[in-house]
Design a protein around this motif. Structure first.
Motif, PDB file in Angstrom:
ATOM      1  N   LEU A 152       0.828  -1.201   0.000  1.00  0.00           N
ATOM      2  CA  LEU A 152       0.000   0.000   0.000  1.00  0.00           C
ATOM      3  C   LEU A 152       0.866   1.256   0.000  1.00  0.00           C
ATOM      4  CD1 LEU A 152      -2.889   1.188   0.198  1.00  0.00           C
ATOM      5  CD2 LEU A 152      -2.609   1.132   2.684  1.00  0.00           C
ATOM      6  N   LEU A 153       1.880   1.273   0.844  1.00  0.00           N
ATOM      7  CA  LEU A 153       2.793   2.415   0.910  1.00  0.00           C
ATOM      8  C   LEU A 153       3.503   2.610  -0.431  1.00  0.00           C
ATOM      9  CD1 LEU A 153       4.249   4.617   2.580  1.00  0.00           C
ATOM     10  CD2 LEU A 153       5.924   2.873   3.193  1.00  0.00           C
ATOM     11  N   SER A 154       3.964   1.520  -1.023  1.00  0.00           N
ATOM     12  CA  SER A 154       4.644   1.601  -2.320  1.00  0.00           C
ATOM     13  C   SER A 154       3.724   2.205  -3.376  1.00  0.00           C
ATOM     14  CB  SER A 154       5.103   0.211  -2.779  1.00  0.00           C
ATOM     15  OG  SER A 154       6.063  -0.300  -1.901  1.00  0.00           O
ATOM     16  N   LYS A 155       2.492   1.733  -3.426  1.00  0.00           N
ATOM     17  CA  LYS A 155       1.531   2.252  -4.409  1.00  0.00           C
ATOM     18  C   LYS A 155       1.307   3.746  -4.217  1.00  0.00           C
ATOM     19  CE  LYS A 155      -1.894  -0.388  -5.943  1.00  0.00           C
ATOM     20  NZ  LYS A 155      -3.025  -1.319  -6.054  1.00  0.00           N
ATOM     21  N   LYS A 156       1.154   4.172  -2.966  1.00  0.00           N
ATOM     22  CA  LYS A 156       0.897   5.591  -2.676  1.00  0.00           C
ATOM     23  C   LYS A 156       2.094   6.466  -3.071  1.00  0.00           C
ATOM     24  CE  LYS A 156      -2.559   5.180   0.947  1.00  0.00           C
ATOM     25  NZ  LYS A 156      -3.590   6.169   0.765  1.00  0.00           N
ATOM     26  N   VAL A 157       3.288   6.037  -2.696  1.00  0.00           N
ATOM     27  CA  VAL A 157       4.492   6.832  -2.997  1.00  0.00           C
ATOM     28  C   VAL A 157       4.717   6.901  -4.506  1.00  0.00           C
ATOM     29  CG1 VAL A 157       7.008   6.932  -2.722  1.00  0.00           C
ATOM     30  CG2 VAL A 157       5.560   6.407  -0.761  1.00  0.00           C
ATOM     31  N   ILE A 158       4.543   5.789  -5.197  1.00  0.00           N
ATOM     32  CA  ILE A 158       4.738   5.755  -6.655  1.00  0.00           C
ATOM     33  C   ILE A 158       3.710   6.649  -7.338  1.00  0.00           C
ATOM     34  CG2 ILE A 158       4.588   4.280  -8.706  1.00  0.00           C
ATOM     35  CD1 ILE A 158       5.850   2.037  -6.862  1.00  0.00           C
ATOM     36  N   ALA A 159       2.455   6.590  -6.889  1.00  0.00           N
ATOM     37  CA  ALA A 159       1.407   7.439  -7.473  1.00  0.00           C
ATOM     38  C   ALA A 159       1.694   8.916  -7.211  1.00  0.00           C
ATOM     39  CB  ALA A 159       0.047   7.048  -6.905  1.00  0.00           C
ATOM     40  N   LYS A 160       2.071   9.237  -5.986  1.00  0.00           N
ATOM     41  CA  LYS A 160       2.344  10.635  -5.621  1.00  0.00           C
ATOM     42  C   LYS A 160       3.507  11.215  -6.421  1.00  0.00           C
ATOM     43  CE  LYS A 160       3.150  13.592  -1.633  1.00  0.00           C
ATOM     44  NZ  LYS A 160       3.311  13.674  -0.187  1.00  0.00           N
ATOM     45  N   SER A 161       4.488  10.387  -6.703  1.00  0.00           N
ATOM     46  CA  SER A 161       5.684  10.865  -7.409  1.00  0.00           C
ATOM     47  C   SER A 161       5.494  10.929  -8.921  1.00  0.00           C
ATOM     48  CB  SER A 161       6.872   9.959  -7.101  1.00  0.00           C
ATOM     49  OG  SER A 161       6.700   8.720  -7.754  1.00  0.00           O
TER      50      SER A 161
END
Length: 135
Positions: free
Chosen positions: A16-25
């Protein structure tokens, strides 16, 4: 920006954290996930044998090493075998909670591994990777 990334990790919070960080970036349009190497190989098999529509394959894999069912090293052994030749252009970033010198040495034996980084994925890490990957 990459079209698709596959994150392979048994920790749902890490995914979940990976998905959020990748989307945000803005690093990738789409992030798909697998909870172990066996699930990831099943995904690649579905791409391999899909005859109904054009196949969009991940351009990058973030891979955890320590997972139940099938860990990262076992996944790499299968994924780099002849059965998966059509995916040999997919690059792998190993993400691990510990950076063991033996694992670093072992990673050098797999040409598809382009980096070995410590969890979790951060925006700074993705900025660094942008400079290593042709986007």
């Amino acid at each position: 920006m990459l079209e698709q990334i596959l994150c392979i990790d048994d920790d749902p919070i890490a995914l979940l954290l990976s998905k959020k960080v990748i989307a945000k970036s803005g690093f990738s349009d789409e992030v798909i996930t697998a909870q172990n190497g066996e699930e990831a190989l099943s995904y690649f098999n579905s791409l391999k044998y899909n005859t109904t529509k054009p196949v969009k394959k991940p351009q990058l894999i973030f891979l955890d090493l320590n997972m139940p069912v099938m860990g990262g090293w076992e996944f790499l052994d299968h994924f780099t075998a002849a059965d998966y030749d059509e995916f040999n252009s997919v690059s792998v970033i190993v993400l691990s909670s510990t950076i063991n010198p033996e694992d670093l040495d072992k990673a050098k034996k797999y040409p598809i591994i382009i980096d070995f980084l410590s969890k979790p994925i951060t925006i700074q890490m993705l900025e660094y990777l942008k400079s290593r990957i042709e986007l």
